[in-house]
Design an enzyme around this catalytic site. Structure first.
Site, short mmCIF file in Angstrom:
data_model
loop_
_atom_site.label_atom_id
_atom_site.label_comp_id
_atom_site.label_asym_id
_atom_site.label_seq_id
_atom_site.Cartn_x
_atom_site.Cartn_y
_atom_site.Cartn_z
N LYS A 8 0.88 -1.03 -0.11
CA LYS A 8 0.08 0.27 0.13
C LYS A 8 0.87 1.21 0.01
O LYS A 8 1.87 1.40 0.31
CB LYS A 8 -0.78 0.11 1.50
CG LYS A 8 -0.28 0.51 2.36
CD LYS A 8 -0.24 1.21 3.43
CE LYS A 8 0.51 1.43 4.79
NZ LYS A 8 2.55 2.48 4.40
N PRO A 91 10.22 -4.98 -0.42
CA PRO A 91 10.54 -4.60 0.29
C PRO A 91 10.41 -4.35 2.20
O PRO A 91 8.97 -3.62 2.39
CB PRO A 91 11.43 -3.01 0.18
CG PRO A 91 11.68 -3.36 -1.56
CD PRO A 91 10.14 -3.55 -1.38
N MET A 92 11.49 -4.29 2.60
CA MET A 92 11.15 -4.39 4.43
C MET A 92 11.80 -2.60 4.86
O MET A 92 12.34 -2.36 4.36
CB MET A 92 10.91 -5.73 5.16
CG MET A 92 10.76 -6.89 4.75
SD MET A 92 11.41 -8.15 5.60
CE MET A 92 12.57 -7.99 3.84
N GLY A 93 11.41 -2.35 5.40
CA GLY A 93 11.08 -1.19 6.34
C GLY A 93 11.11 0.10 4.89
O GLY A 93 12.01 0.63 5.48
N ALA A 94 9.77 -0.44 4.20
CA ALA A 94 9.96 1.29 3.01
C ALA A 94 8.76 1.31 3.50
O ALA A 94 8.30 2.37 2.29
CB ALA A 94 9.84 -0.11 1.64
N GLY A 95 7.93 1.28 4.03
CA GLY A 95 5.97 1.94 4.26
C GLY A 95 6.00 1.47 3.64
O GLY A 95 4.18 2.24 3.24
N LEU A 96 5.76 -0.05 2.96
CA LEU A 96 4.24 0.05 2.36
C LEU A 96 3.90 -1.03 3.01
O LEU A 96 3.34 -1.93 2.03
CB LEU A 96 5.58 -0.75 0.85
CG LEU A 96 6.59 -0.04 0.13
CD1 LEU A 96 7.10 -0.36 -0.99
CD2 LEU A 96 5.62 0.97 -1.10
N GLY A 98 4.69 -4.12 3.23
CA GLY A 98 4.55 -5.67 3.11
C GLY A 98 4.38 -6.88 4.22
O GLY A 98 3.33 -7.72 4.00
N ALA A 101 0.42 -6.91 5.49
CA ALA A 101 -0.55 -7.30 4.11
C ALA A 101 -0.42 -8.84 4.77
O ALA A 101 -1.14 -9.93 4.36
CB ALA A 101 0.44 -6.98 2.88
N ASP A 133 -1.44 -1.23 10.98
CA ASP A 133 -2.16 -1.68 10.19
C ASP A 133 -2.45 -2.72 9.21
O ASP A 133 -2.49 -2.88 7.90
CB ASP A 133 -1.30 -1.02 8.78
CG ASP A 133 -0.22 -1.21 8.60
OD1 ASP A 133 0.58 -2.54 8.83
OD2 ASP A 133 1.30 -0.35 7.52
#
Length: 270
Positions: A8, A91-96, A98, A101, A133
Site C-alpha cells: 500500500k 522491501p521491508m522498512g519501506a513504508g509499504l 508488506g 499485508a 495497519d
C-alpha cells in the site's frame, strides 16, 4: 492455496498527537498497490512448517507475522498442522506495509482453507492484534485511516488508470526511528477534503509529515522526490514512515529511469 499479499501507499500522512499509550494518532489515506509477495498455505500431515524465500527476512521464522497470525487463530480454533511458505518481494522498512499485508492475508487464507466462517469485522479484530495497519489489508480498498491507523473511514477516491512508480533506495527506516523525531500537531485542513482537490494541487497541500524530520537525515529521499517531479509526476511523496518514494503519472514515465541499479523500482498501473 496461493495468495498474493500486496503493498500500500500513503496519500498524505498527518501526525495529529501522541497518545497516552505511547502511540500516535494519525490521519492518512491507505491505497492498495499491486506490488506483491506470494504466500502459500497447505494442510500438512506432519508438524507445521514455515519457510521463506526471496528477500532475506531478519529474525527467526517463528517471529514472522505470518506465523504469529497462524498461532493467533490456532488459540481459538482447532487448526490442523500446515505448510506455509512466503516468497518475499516487497522491501521491508519501506513504508509499504508488506509485512502487515502478509499477516492479514495469512488470516484470510486460513479462514478460507479451513472454513472458519470469520466475518470481515472479526478478521480485522484479529489483524489489529498483529499490527496497527494489518487490518487495512482485510478489505484491501482505499480508506481514510485514523487513530493508530487501525480505524477506517470510507473514502471515495479512485486512481484507476494512473501510473505509479515506486522507488526504494535500499534504505530501511524503522518505525521507531521515524517516530522518534516527529512533532505531531493538529492539521489546519482535513486530509479527506484535500484529497478531493485536483491532483495537481496535492503537491502543495497533501503532505507526509514524516518528510519534515526524515528528509534532513536522509538527503537521498528529497533527491528522489525531485527526480520524480522532473520525470513528470503529477504528485510525488514518501510512503508511510519511509523510505519508499513514489510518483503518480498520467502516462508511463520515460525510460531509462534515472535510478541506481541497487535501488528496488516497481512501476505499474493502479
Amino acid at each position: 492455496m496461493i495468495q498474493f499479499p500486496n503493498a500500500k501507499i500513503n496519500l498524505g500522512l498527518q501526525l495529529v498527537e501522541k497518545r497516552p499509550d505511547g502511540f500516535h494518532n494519525l490521519v492518512s489515506c491507505f491505497y492498495p498497490v499491486p506490488w506483491t509477495d506470494a504466500l502459500e498455505i497447505l494442510p500438512a500431515q506432519a508438524e507445521s512448517t514455515f519457510t521463506l524465500s526471496g528477500l532475506p527476512v531478519p529474525g527467526a521464522p517463528t517471529g514472522n507475522l505470518c506465523w504469529k497470525a497462524y498461532e493467533l487463530l490456532k488459540k481459538d480454533f482447532d487448526l490442523p498442522n500446515i505448510q506455509m511458505h512466503l516468497h518475499k518481494v516487497i522491501p521491508m522498512g519501506a513504508g509499504l506495509g508488506g509485512g502487515s499485508a502478509d499477516a492479514a492475508f495469512t488470516l484470510k487464507t486460513l479462514n478460507q482453507v479451513f472454513e472458519l466462517s470469520l466475518t470481515i469485522e472479526k478478521l480485522e479484530d484479529y489483524a489489529r492484534q498483529l499490527g496497527s495497519d494489518c487490518a487495512f489489508f482485510v478489505q484491501n480498498k482505499p480508506v481514510l485511516a485514523v487513530e493508530k491507523g487501525d480505524v477506517f473511514e470510507p473514502l471515495e477516491l479512485d486512481l484507476a488508470g494512473w501510473h505509479l512508480l515506486l522507488v526504494y533506495p535500499n534504505l530501511a527506516i524503522s518505525t521507531a526511528e521515524a517516530y522518534a523525531a516527529v512533532s505531531p500537531c493538529f492539521p489546519k485542513n482535513s486530509l479527506k477534503t484535500l484529497l478531493t482537490q485536483d491532483m495537481a494541487a496535492w503537491k502543495e497541500t497533501v503532505v507526509n509529515d514524516f518528510e519534515k524530520s526524515l528528509f534532513p537525515q536522509y538527503p537521498v529521499l528529497p533527491q528522489i522526490k525531485a527526480q520524480l517531479y522532473e520525470m513528470g509526476a503529477v504528485y510525488a511523496s514518501m510512503s508511510g514512515s519511509g523510505s519508499t518514494m513514489y510518483g503518480l503519472f498520467q502516462t508511463p514515465p520515460a525510460a531509462p529511469l534515472p535510478f541506481p541499479a541497487e535501488y528496488s523500482v516497481w512501476q505499474g498501473v493502479l
